[in-house]
Design a protein around this motif. Structure first.
Motif, PDB file in Angstrom:
ATOM      1  N   ASP A 187       7.047   0.607   2.483  1.00  0.00           N
ATOM      2  CA  ASP A 187       7.299  -0.685   2.827  1.00  0.00           C
ATOM      3  C   ASP A 187       7.178  -1.289   1.322  1.00  0.00           C
ATOM      4  N   ARG A 188       7.892  -2.719   1.282  1.00  0.00           N
ATOM      5  CA  ARG A 188       7.887  -3.398   0.321  1.00  0.00           C
ATOM      6  C   ARG A 188       8.389  -2.872  -1.052  1.00  0.00           C
ATOM      7  N   ARG A 228       3.066   1.851  -3.507  1.00  0.00           N
ATOM      8  CA  ARG A 228       3.281   1.621  -2.229  1.00  0.00           C
ATOM      9  C   ARG A 228       3.316   2.938  -1.518  1.00  0.00           C
TER      10      ARG A 228
END
Length: 294
Positions: free
Chosen positions: A37-38, A65
């Motif tokens: 994610d991200r 992450r």
């Protein structure tokens, strides 16, 4: 089996063919890829200034992450992304002073101390899948296709993060052999493609690329296999200009190693986004009957 995965910027645009083929091939091998994610850009070029630690924040944030997901490994495809993440990871694991400084830069993130292993897909395939299993899964052997493994700068340098020792090309050789291809060694497999010099010294970069393509052709290769989007651009997408300028005399189509893996496993060519390659690449596979029947 699941593996956490870092794509990087270029694999979502100009090098989507590297990613699409990899994800399809891993699925055919029973491996589920979970994109972290991200994620953000890896930084693309590792900072060579010892005290320029702020440039390590980008790659380390991606490692955080992966840690947040509980991942033990973070899979990478792009040579440059692998190199940048692996070198930043080494700092966080081995240098307590720099680790503390970088963690304090990111006071809104959890602390990170190198808990996640950065692994290139070639290493992952050998270690977690194995060449024998891949050989057993091949549906369309790449028989008669002479492929030169091209590593470029960043898969073996520096030695402490190289996927194998400098001058050794066993990982890609093992994979291509398992796929049924004829591996064609050549003496420029670890030479720089011209890299980012193409942006401000195009003539020099093209000359460098021409030497690599010519040496591969002289060794008898019909194709080059790489894992770097910049190498694929300089050696593949620029080949038409090299031919027009008379800098090379024989075309040597380029592939991402993931594309060759995918088609050998029976993945449909449209899933490998060959439209992002030079047309000669797909044409070569057709002439060798190396594509799954419709």
């Amino acid at each position: 089996m699941k593996i956490s995965y870092y794509p990087g910027c270029t694999l979502k645009s100009k090098a989507a063919n590297l990613e699409a083929a990899a994800v399809a091939a891993l699925a055919a091998l029973g491996i589920d890829v979970e994109e972290i994610d991200r994620w953000n850009c890896c930084g693309a070029v590792f900072s060579l200034t010892a005290d320029d630690l702020v440039h390590q924040v980008g790659p380390v944030r991606n490692l955080i992450r992966a840690k947040e997901k509980g991942a033990a490994q973070l899979l990478t495809l792009c040579s440059m992304c692998y190199n940048t993440l692996a070198r930043a990871n080494r700092i966080m694991r081995d240098d307590a002073v720099k680790r503390d400084t970088i963690n304090r830069f990111m006071d809104d993130e959890i602390d990170y101390a190198g808990e996640v292993e950065v692994v290139h897909m070639l290493t992952f395939l050998e270690r977690e899948v194995g060449w024998q299993k891949i050989r057993e899964k091949v549906r369309v052997p790449l028989e008669g296709l002479r492929v030169a493994p091209y590593y470029g700068c960043t898969l073996q340098r520096p030695a402490d993060v190289g996927i194998e020792p400098f001058g050794s090309f066993n990982l890609m050789t093992g994979l291509l052999t398992a796929l049924g291809a004829t591996v064609t060694p050549f003496d420029a497999a670890d030479k720089c493609c011209g890299s980012y010099q193409v942006l401000n010294g195009e003539a020099g970069a093209r000359s460098t690329a021409a030497v690599i393509v010519d040496r591969a052709a002289a060794a008898g290769a019909e194709a080059l296999a790489t894992s770097c989007p910049l190498c694929e651009y300089n050696l593949g997408k620029q080949q038409g200009r090299l031919l027009e300028a008379g800098q090379i005399t024989t075309a040597v189509p380029t592939f991402y190693f993931t594309q060759l893996l995918a088609v050998a496993l029976g993945v449909a060519p449209e899933s490998c986004l060959f439209e992002l390659n030079d047309p000669a690449s797909l044409d070569l596979l057709k002439t060798k009957n190396c594509l799954v029947a419709a």
